[in-house]
Design a protein around this motif. Sequence first.
Motif, PDB file in Angstrom:
ATOM      1  N   ALA A   1       0.843  -1.201   0.000  1.00 55.15           N
ATOM      2  CA  ALA A   1       0.000   0.000   0.000  1.00 55.15           C
ATOM      3  C   ALA A   1       0.873   1.244   0.000  1.00 55.15           C
ATOM      4  O   ALA A   1       2.104   1.172   0.134  1.00 55.15           O
ATOM      5  CB  ALA A   1      -0.928  -0.007   1.217  1.00 55.15           C
ATOM      6  N   LYS A   2       0.214   2.379  -0.139  1.00 53.59           N
ATOM      7  CA  LYS A   2       0.882   3.678  -0.068  1.00 53.59           C
ATOM      8  C   LYS A   2       0.124   4.552   0.928  1.00 53.59           C
ATOM      9  O   LYS A   2      -1.102   4.639   0.885  1.00 53.59           O
ATOM     10  CB  LYS A   2       0.916   4.341  -1.448  1.00 53.59           C
ATOM     11  CG  LYS A   2       1.669   5.655  -1.491  1.00 53.59           C
ATOM     12  CD  LYS A   2       1.749   6.209  -2.905  1.00 53.59           C
ATOM     13  CE  LYS A   2       2.663   5.354  -3.760  1.00 53.59           C
ATOM     14  NZ  LYS A   2       2.877   5.952  -5.105  1.00 53.59           N
ATOM     15  N   VAL A   3       0.858   5.191   1.832  1.00 53.10           N
ATOM     16  CA  VAL A   3       0.236   6.010   2.873  1.00 53.10           C
ATOM     17  C   VAL A   3      -0.530   7.155   2.219  1.00 53.10           C
ATOM     18  O   VAL A   3       0.013   7.892   1.384  1.00 53.10           O
ATOM     19  CB  VAL A   3       1.294   6.555   3.843  1.00 53.10           C
ATOM     20  CG1 VAL A   3       0.658   7.490   4.862  1.00 53.10           C
ATOM     21  CG2 VAL A   3       2.002   5.402   4.554  1.00 53.10           C
ATOM     22  N   SER A   4      -1.791   7.285   2.588  1.00 51.93           N
ATOM     23  CA  SER A   4      -2.651   8.299   1.977  1.00 51.93           C
ATOM     24  C   SER A   4      -3.063   9.403   2.948  1.00 51.93           C
ATOM     25  O   SER A   4      -3.441  10.494   2.515  1.00 51.93           O
ATOM     26  CB  SER A   4      -3.922   7.636   1.417  1.00 51.93           C
ATOM     27  OG  SER A   4      -4.620   6.940   2.444  1.00 51.93           O
ATOM     28  N   ARG A   5      -2.996   9.153   4.284  1.00 50.98           N
ATOM     29  CA  ARG A   5      -3.430  10.178   5.237  1.00 50.98           C
ATOM     30  C   ARG A   5      -2.719   9.971   6.567  1.00 50.98           C
ATOM     31  O   ARG A   5      -2.601   8.834   7.047  1.00 50.98           O
ATOM     32  CB  ARG A   5      -4.953  10.102   5.434  1.00 50.98           C
ATOM     33  CG  ARG A   5      -5.528  11.185   6.355  1.00 50.98           C
ATOM     34  CD  ARG A   5      -7.052  11.199   6.247  1.00 50.98           C
ATOM     35  NE  ARG A   5      -7.636   9.966   6.760  1.00 50.98           N
ATOM     36  CZ  ARG A   5      -8.301   9.888   7.913  1.00 50.98           C
ATOM     37  NH1 ARG A   5      -8.473  10.972   8.669  1.00 50.98           N
ATOM     38  NH2 ARG A   5      -8.821   8.741   8.322  1.00 50.98           N
TER      39      ARG A   5
END
Length: 293
Positions: A236-240
């Motif tokens: 995943a990629k950090v979004s918040r």
Amino acid sequence: MDTIFSRGPSLNLRLTMALVMSVILIFADHKLDAFQSSRVYMNSLMSPLQYLANLPSLMLNASAERLTSHEQLVAENKRLTNQVLLMRERLQRFDVLKSENDTLRKLLDAPVNREMKKTVAELMAVDNNPFSQQIVINKGAIDGVYLSQTVLDERGIVGQVMEVGTTNSRVVLITDVTHAIPVRSERNNIRFIASGTGSLDELLLEHVPHSVDVEVGDMLVSSGLGNVFPEGYPVAKVSRVVRDESRPFAIVTATPLAKLDRLKYLLLLSPSSSKGTSPQTEMVLPSEEASDD
């Protein structure tokens, strides 16, 4: 004196006679079905003429489709040729980096990553339960599938096998509320536990202190802890990132890299040395966070 062209009935009389004959013919056709055989013969007679009339249009459409298909094939072939060249260049660099990485691991006395056996599977069904994120694939025990086997698509990790049948298997997605996966930040190697939220586009990083160095855009990859998911695969990629001092931990969410809402073909990973054996591993669940930490 007789004229050559004698004058016939008046136009009004002709119109009346035509209307009467039309009504009689309509009545005979509708009620008595008197012209059924005549209609069949007329249709058979007119069919060749209809085909001949449509032939130019059919020929033009076929020519246009062939021309379009040819242009598409040429463009696709050119694109794939360029893509093959780029992938070969990357493969050359990958071979060099892999060799250097193996050498460094030997110098550091660290275990070398094992090659993974890959099996292609296809999506069969999606669980329609709104509180469950599970899918069914067309590979089972006869294909060497085993419990907790890692499943991914072309972008990243999708989930792990939770039930194995003879010819198919059930996979729990990483976004399921009962699932969690150990990950690490690719930027600074800080480890986290990414738990499912029940939403296909969101993961929650559990128990992240406010002081931890995590930023929006950080790439999260599997850490290899727990011996379920192999190390180094994108997750995943950090979004918040929300650091509210009134809360004991920061709120950190991430977006899965795998396209969980449009899965079609999947890869099943297993150690190449297994040779069809089924490793006995347990699924990583949120209740096991303490043991992972």
